[in-house]
Scaffold this motif. Structure first.
Motif, mmCIF file in Angstrom:
data_model
loop_
_atom_site.group_PDB
_atom_site.id
_atom_site.type_symbol
_atom_site.label_atom_id
_atom_site.label_comp_id
_atom_site.label_asym_id
_atom_site.label_seq_id
_atom_site.Cartn_x
_atom_site.Cartn_y
_atom_site.Cartn_z
ATOM 1 N N LYS A 1 82.546 62.081 17.879
ATOM 2 C CA LYS A 1 81.771 60.846 17.791
ATOM 3 C C LYS A 1 80.406 61.096 17.162
ATOM 4 C CE LYS A 1 84.018 58.560 21.708
ATOM 5 N NZ LYS A 1 83.843 57.979 23.074
ATOM 6 N N ARG A 2 79.822 62.246 17.457
ATOM 7 C CA ARG A 2 78.538 62.587 16.825
ATOM 8 C C ARG A 2 78.716 62.800 15.326
ATOM 9 N NH1 ARG A 2 75.048 67.055 19.622
ATOM 10 N NH2 ARG A 2 73.590 66.101 18.150
ATOM 11 N N LEU A 3 79.826 63.421 14.947
ATOM 12 C CA LEU A 3 80.099 63.560 13.517
ATOM 13 C C LEU A 3 80.309 62.202 12.862
ATOM 14 C CD1 LEU A 3 82.577 66.610 13.429
ATOM 15 C CD2 LEU A 3 80.137 66.613 12.888
ATOM 16 N N GLY A 4 80.933 61.281 13.609
ATOM 17 C CA GLY A 4 81.173 59.954 13.054
ATOM 18 C C GLY A 4 79.899 59.208 12.732
ATOM 19 N N THR A 5 78.836 59.460 13.483
ATOM 20 C CA THR A 5 77.557 58.824 13.175
ATOM 21 C C THR A 5 76.992 59.293 11.846
ATOM 22 O OG1 THR A 5 76.356 60.535 14.407
ATOM 23 C CG2 THR A 5 77.044 58.568 15.620
ATOM 24 N N GLN A 6 77.407 60.477 11.393
ATOM 25 C CA GLN A 6 76.974 61.010 10.096
ATOM 26 C C GLN A 6 78.048 60.806 9.015
ATOM 27 O OE1 GLN A 6 73.902 62.039 9.843
ATOM 28 N NE2 GLN A 6 73.538 61.939 12.066
ATOM 29 N N GLN A 7 79.093 60.039 9.361
ATOM 30 C CA GLN A 7 80.211 59.781 8.449
ATOM 31 C C GLN A 7 80.859 61.080 7.971
ATOM 32 O OE1 GLN A 7 78.881 57.175 5.303
ATOM 33 N NE2 GLN A 7 79.079 55.367 6.614
ATOM 34 N N PRO B 1 84.146 63.436 8.912
ATOM 35 C CA PRO B 1 85.378 63.488 9.715
ATOM 36 C C PRO B 1 85.491 64.794 10.486
ATOM 37 C CG PRO B 1 85.884 63.804 7.398
ATOM 38 C CD PRO B 1 84.434 63.464 7.466
ATOM 39 N N GLY B 2 86.012 64.703 11.692
ATOM 40 C CA GLY B 2 86.239 65.880 12.518
ATOM 41 C C GLY B 2 87.639 65.863 13.094
ATOM 42 N N TYR B 3 88.209 67.049 13.268
ATOM 43 C CA TYR B 3 89.568 67.193 13.789
ATOM 44 C C TYR B 3 89.542 68.223 14.909
ATOM 45 C CZ TYR B 3 90.443 65.313 9.091
ATOM 46 O OH TYR B 3 90.408 64.569 7.934
ATOM 47 N N SER B 4 90.169 67.897 16.015
ATOM 48 C CA SER B 4 90.260 68.814 17.147
ATOM 49 C C SER B 4 91.641 69.456 17.136
ATOM 50 C CB SER B 4 90.025 68.064 18.461
ATOM 51 O OG SER B 4 88.749 67.450 18.463
ATOM 52 N N ILE B 5 91.686 70.773 16.941
ATOM 53 C CA ILE B 5 92.945 71.508 16.833
ATOM 54 C C ILE B 5 93.086 72.393 18.070
ATOM 55 C CG2 ILE B 5 94.386 72.951 15.384
ATOM 56 C CD1 ILE B 5 93.508 70.328 14.091
ATOM 57 N N CYS B 6 94.012 71.995 18.960
ATOM 58 C CA CYS B 6 94.265 72.767 20.173
ATOM 59 C C CYS B 6 95.405 73.757 19.968
ATOM 60 C CB CYS B 6 94.572 71.830 21.324
ATOM 61 S SG CYS B 6 94.948 72.655 22.876
#
Length: 413
Positions: free
Chosen positions: A383-389, A391-396
């Protein structure tokens, strides 16, 4: 083909061998000084018992045993298992009851593995063994010497030989097929729409050779091709219609909680590279470390050996922080470059650097390598990355990668 190395009677069996010779000498003297049928039969029996191990050593064929190793399958990835089969052939005619085999398998970052098996030769003095190596680790495996041994019917003596050979086993990172990456494919579609402009900038990479067109620069003329054909030829350079992809892999040990987390990051890189190749995009890989600090693949390259070597050998041995690599001089950062950052770190400095890349008209994204217990923390980071436009991906786990890359992040363009 495996070749044999001879080995004489081991030291731990020499006492037994000397004991047999002593009893044979006693029976011989008993026959010479006493005579009679009893002494003759005793000498005959002791002579057989003494000669049998000596004949076995010379005529059993164990010294000249040969073998052929078969490895299945050809392409191996980490976590796979492999079945190894060795076919043996023993020359000679002397009967052999069994062959005992020992195999040693060495890995750069793992313990030595010992595999033991045995077989009974058939009528043609041939036989084979088969064993499975489970859950291979990424890297190069090396086979040591193969020990073959046999013994007499009383199992008193054991005769050994070694098979010398040079054989390696390459295990590459595990990969998953990526069919869609919405973020990159959207950027690619934008570049195609802008590729109709006749004033596109050209790169320094030669894409081919074409006929000379009046108005071409003299520096673009391919003189060798012109001399061979007798017609003026011009060099065709790649245009900046396709965005370049730069992968930044964090190799600092302090960024990871263990070897498994780093292996997941390497597997993610190995899965992304084929997708970038299919999209006919240029690719660069930057990481901190002594080996393979920066690799680059031209647009449309199908097979790049040094990238395969990088994925095979890369280790968690970097000393630089990822934040220091983002603006490294080796990076050919230009407007429109897609910067893929792969790291478990979620720091303020990283967020600031991603924002700076966005301001430089680049397209950064973050692949966050996490544990299953960190999903809530990773969601806050996204969500913090989204404020800077960005994209982020969480890879478990690696199986999550294709699902995450298919997510709708059009807001990051």
């Amino acid at each position: 083909m495996l070749q044999c190395k001879k080995r004489w009677i081991p030291k731990n069996q020499r006492f037994l061998f000397i004991t047999l010779l002593f009893f044979w000498s006693c029976s011989l003297f008993f026959f010479l000084f006493t005579g009679g049928k009893l002494a003759l039969i005793l000498l005959f029996i002791v002579s057989l018992l003494t000669a049998y191990p000596m004949v076995l050593e010379r005529w059993s064929g164990i010294n000249n045993i040969s073998g052929t190793r078969n490895l299945l399958p050809d392409r191996l990835e980490s976590g796979n298992s492999i079945t190894i089969k060795i076919d043996f052939e023993i020359p000679g005619v002397w009967p052999i009851t069994y062959i005992f085999v020992k195999e040693y398998l060495y890995h750069r970052h793992a313990n030595v593995s010992l595999f033991e098996a045995s077989f009974v030769p058939d009528f043609y003095r041939k036989g084979s063994i088969e064993y499975t190596v489970p859950r291979l680790k990424r890297g190069i495996y090396r086979f040591g010497q193969t020990e073959c041994s046999t013994g007499d019917i009383f199992n008193l003596f054991q005769h050994k030989s070694e098979l010398d050979y040079s054989s390696t086993l390459r295990v590459y990172p595990r990969t998953v097929p990526i069919k869609q990456w919405i973020y990159v494919q959207s950027l690619l579609a934008l570049s195609h729409r802008s590729s109709t402009s006749p004033h596109q900038r050209e790169t320094i990479y030669i894409d081919g050779i074409r006929e000379y067109v009046p108005g071409d620069r003299m520096s673009h003329i391919h003189w060798n091709a012109s001399a061979k054909t007798g017609v003026l030829k011009s060099k065709e350079f790649e245009r900046e219609s396709h965005p370049k992809v730069i992968i930044l892999l964090d190799r600092n040990p302090s960024s990871y909680t263990g070897e498994e987390q780093f292996e997941l990051a390497v597997n993610v890189v190995a899965s992304i590279v084929p997708f970038i190749q299919k999209q006919q995009m240029s690719l660069g890989i930057l990481s901190s470390g002594k080996e393979y600090p920066f690799l680059e693949m031209k647009q449309g390259a199908r097979f790049v050996p040094h990238i395969d070597n990088f994925l095979l050998h890369v280790q968690m041995e970097g000393t630089e922080n990822l934040e220091d690599l983002i603006f490294d001089k080796r990076l050919p950062l230009t407007s429109g470059t897609v910067v893929v950052i792969i790291t478990p770190n979620k720091t303020e400095d990283l967020l600031l650097n991603l924002k700076q890349l966005k301001e430089m008209k680049m397209y950064p994204c973050h692949l966050d390598i996490i544990h299953s217990s960190e999903k809530a923390k990773s969601e806050i980071w996204r969500k913090r990355l989204g404020t800077q436009q960005v994209p982020g991906y969480s890879i478990c786990c690696l199986d999550d990668l294709p699902v995450m890359l298919r997510g709708d992040i059009s807001w990051g363009l």
